[in-house]
Scaffold this motif. Structure first.
Motif, PDB file in Angstrom:
ATOM      1  N   THR A   5      61.438 -31.612  74.645  1.00 37.79           N
ATOM      2  CA  THR A   5      60.775 -30.592  75.402  1.00 37.79           C
ATOM      3  C   THR A   5      60.929 -30.507  76.977  1.00 37.79           C
ATOM      4  N   ILE A   6      61.205 -29.600  77.639  1.00 36.32           N
ATOM      5  CA  ILE A   6      61.057 -29.394  79.215  1.00 36.32           C
ATOM      6  C   ILE A   6      59.858 -28.998  79.458  1.00 36.32           C
ATOM      7  N   ASN A   7      58.844 -29.257  80.197  1.00 38.05           N
ATOM      8  CA  ASN A   7      57.558 -28.654  80.315  1.00 38.05           C
ATOM      9  C   ASN A   7      57.562 -28.104  81.851  1.00 38.05           C
ATOM     10  N   ILE A   8      57.281 -26.933  81.881  1.00 42.09           N
ATOM     11  CA  ILE A   8      57.081 -26.032  83.265  1.00 42.09           C
ATOM     12  C   ILE A   8      55.690 -25.710  83.134  1.00 42.09           C
ATOM     13  N   SER A   9      55.020 -25.957  84.348  1.00 41.53           N
ATOM     14  CA  SER A   9      53.826 -25.172  84.427  1.00 41.53           C
ATOM     15  C   SER A   9      53.395 -24.481  85.804  1.00 41.53           C
ATOM     16  N   TYR A  10      52.533 -23.374  85.728  1.00 39.74           N
ATOM     17  CA  TYR A  10      52.088 -22.863  87.061  1.00 39.74           C
ATOM     18  C   TYR A  10      50.897 -23.349  87.359  1.00 39.74           C
ATOM     19  N   ILE A  11      50.456 -23.331  88.465  1.00 43.28           N
ATOM     20  CA  ILE A  11      49.119 -23.837  89.031  1.00 43.28           C
ATOM     21  C   ILE A  11      48.296 -22.492  88.806  1.00 43.28           C
ATOM     22  N   GLY A  12      47.272 -22.711  87.946  1.00 40.43           N
ATOM     23  CA  GLY A  12      46.166 -21.626  87.503  1.00 40.43           C
ATOM     24  C   GLY A  12      45.951 -21.653  86.089  1.00 40.43           C
ATOM     25  N   GLY A  13      45.828 -20.297  85.535  1.00 42.58           N
ATOM     26  CA  GLY A  13      45.812 -20.093  84.525  1.00 42.58           C
ATOM     27  C   GLY A  13      44.275 -19.984  83.788  1.00 42.58           C
ATOM     28  N   VAL A  14      43.141 -20.067  84.706  1.00 40.18           N
ATOM     29  CA  VAL A  14      41.946 -19.690  84.514  1.00 40.18           C
ATOM     30  C   VAL A  14      41.221 -18.924  85.456  1.00 40.18           C
ATOM     31  N   ASP A  15      39.952 -18.324  85.200  1.00 43.26           N
ATOM     32  CA  ASP A  15      39.263 -17.465  86.044  1.00 43.26           C
ATOM     33  C   ASP A  15      38.061 -18.575  86.591  1.00 43.26           C
ATOM     34  N   SER A  16      37.300 -17.904  87.456  1.00 44.92           N
ATOM     35  CA  SER A  16      36.330 -18.589  88.108  1.00 44.92           C
ATOM     36  C   SER A  16      35.375 -19.306  87.083  1.00 44.92           C
ATOM     37  N   LYS A  17      35.376 -18.976  85.724  1.00 42.35           N
ATOM     38  CA  LYS A  17      34.236 -19.304  85.002  1.00 42.35           C
ATOM     39  C   LYS A  17      35.129 -20.278  84.071  1.00 42.35           C
ATOM     40  N   ASN A  18      36.369 -20.735  84.242  1.00 39.58           N
ATOM     41  CA  ASN A  18      37.136 -21.514  83.568  1.00 39.58           C
ATOM     42  C   ASN A  18      37.587 -20.872  82.383  1.00 39.58           C
ATOM     43  N   ASN A  19      37.726 -19.490  81.912  1.00 41.29           N
ATOM     44  CA  ASN A  19      37.970 -18.848  80.979  1.00 41.29           C
ATOM     45  C   ASN A  19      39.671 -18.754  81.114  1.00 41.29           C
ATOM     46  N   ALA A  20      40.568 -18.600  79.984  1.00 36.15           N
ATOM     47  CA  ALA A  20      41.672 -18.426  80.121  1.00 36.15           C
ATOM     48  C   ALA A  20      42.046 -17.061  80.785  1.00 36.15           C
ATOM     49  N   LYS A  21      42.979 -17.076  81.508  1.00 36.31           N
ATOM     50  CA  LYS A  21      43.447 -15.891  82.529  1.00 36.31           C
ATOM     51  C   LYS A  21      44.649 -15.998  83.119  1.00 36.31           C
ATOM     52  N   ASP A  22      45.672 -14.868  82.988  1.00 29.64           N
ATOM     53  CA  ASP A  22      46.889 -15.147  83.484  1.00 29.64           C
ATOM     54  C   ASP A  22      46.707 -14.820  84.967  1.00 29.64           C
ATOM     55  N   THR A  23      46.897 -15.745  85.757  1.00 25.22           N
ATOM     56  CA  THR A  23      46.533 -15.686  87.236  1.00 25.22           C
ATOM     57  C   THR A  23      47.819 -15.976  87.851  1.00 25.22           C
ATOM     58  N   ARG A  24      48.899 -15.662  87.382  1.00 20.17           N
ATOM     59  CA  ARG A  24      50.219 -15.812  88.202  1.00 20.17           C
ATOM     60  C   ARG A  24      50.466 -14.949  89.356  1.00 20.17           C
ATOM     61  N   THR A  25      50.680 -15.565  90.453  1.00 26.08           N
ATOM     62  CA  THR A  25      51.075 -14.636  91.553  1.00 26.08           C
ATOM     63  C   THR A  25      52.417 -14.057  91.310  1.00 26.08           C
ATOM     64  N   PRO A  26      52.777 -12.801  92.061  1.00 26.19           N
ATOM     65  CA  PRO A  26      54.279 -12.305  91.968  1.00 26.19           C
ATOM     66  C   PRO A  26      55.179 -13.568  92.285  1.00 26.19           C
ATOM     67  N   GLU A  27      54.829 -14.526  93.363  1.00 28.11           N
ATOM     68  CA  GLU A  27      55.682 -15.513  93.525  1.00 28.11           C
ATOM     69  C   GLU A  27      55.986 -16.365  92.389  1.00 28.11           C
ATOM     70  N   GLN A  28      54.925 -16.605  91.823  1.00 29.44           N
ATOM     71  CA  GLN A  28      54.883 -17.536  90.589  1.00 29.44           C
ATOM     72  C   GLN A  28      55.601 -16.820  89.427  1.00 29.44           C
ATOM     73  N   LYS A  29      55.473 -15.813  89.330  1.00 25.86           N
ATOM     74  CA  LYS A  29      56.278 -14.995  88.023  1.00 25.86           C
ATOM     75  C   LYS A  29      57.628 -14.918  88.452  1.00 25.86           C
ATOM     76  N   ALA A  30      57.958 -14.852  89.693  1.00 24.18           N
ATOM     77  CA  ALA A  30      59.721 -14.795  90.142  1.00 24.18           C
ATOM     78  C   ALA A  30      60.355 -16.108  90.145  1.00 24.18           C
ATOM     79  N   THR A  31      59.526 -17.241  90.355  1.00 28.73           N
ATOM     80  CA  THR A  31      59.932 -18.578  90.503  1.00 28.73           C
ATOM     81  C   THR A  31      60.222 -18.869  89.072  1.00 28.73           C
ATOM     82  N   LEU A  32      59.148 -18.835  88.298  1.00 28.49           N
ATOM     83  CA  LEU A  32      58.974 -19.132  86.824  1.00 28.49           C
ATOM     84  C   LEU A  32      60.214 -18.446  85.987  1.00 28.49           C
TER      85      LEU A  32
END
Length: 136
Positions: A68-95
């Protein structure tokens, strides 16, 4: 050349303000890992931090790392540590760009989220990567 069967998409499950250095420190000091968890981390501004050559094995998905090649974005949780897609437009484009590059190198590799692997009980990457990138 490793036999790459998967390109795994992850989130760091941290605030988007987390630094690559702090994430790496956590891996070393709290998890005892010698190698990084991901080959690439995408910062909130879309910048890629290349942590490990793709020929080397990272610690992204237990039991699947050798293929496997593993790729991550910084983020992925809200302020209460619940799972949430927090990708910025820049992260989406780069990913998307990085996934296209990896898929060109490894055309048979399956792109999926960490959560899509067997026996994984987490929401990572906090969105449906398998569906989002099915046409790559």
């Amino acid at each position: 050349m490793r036999n790459i069967k998967y390109i795994a998409v992850h989130c760091t499950a941290t605030a988007q303000t987390a630094t690559v250095e702090n994430i790496q420190k956590y891996w070393r000091e709290h998890l005892g890992w010698q190698m990084p968890g991901y080959h690439f981390i995408i910062k909130a501004n879309g910048e890629i931090a290349h942590l490990l050559d793709i020929e080397k094995v990272s610690n992204g998905v237990k039991g699947f790392n050798s293929e496997t090649i593993n790729i991550s974005y910084i983020g992925g949780v809200d302020s209460k540590n619940n799972a949430k897609d927090t990708r910025t437009p820049e992260q989406k484009a780069t990913l998307l760009k990085l996934l296209r590059e990896m898929k060109n190198k490894f055309p048979k590799a399956i792109i999926q989220g960490h959560r899509d692997f067997p026996n994984v009980a987490k929401a990572c990457p906090s969105f449906d990567a398998k569906n989002e990138y099915k046409n790559l």
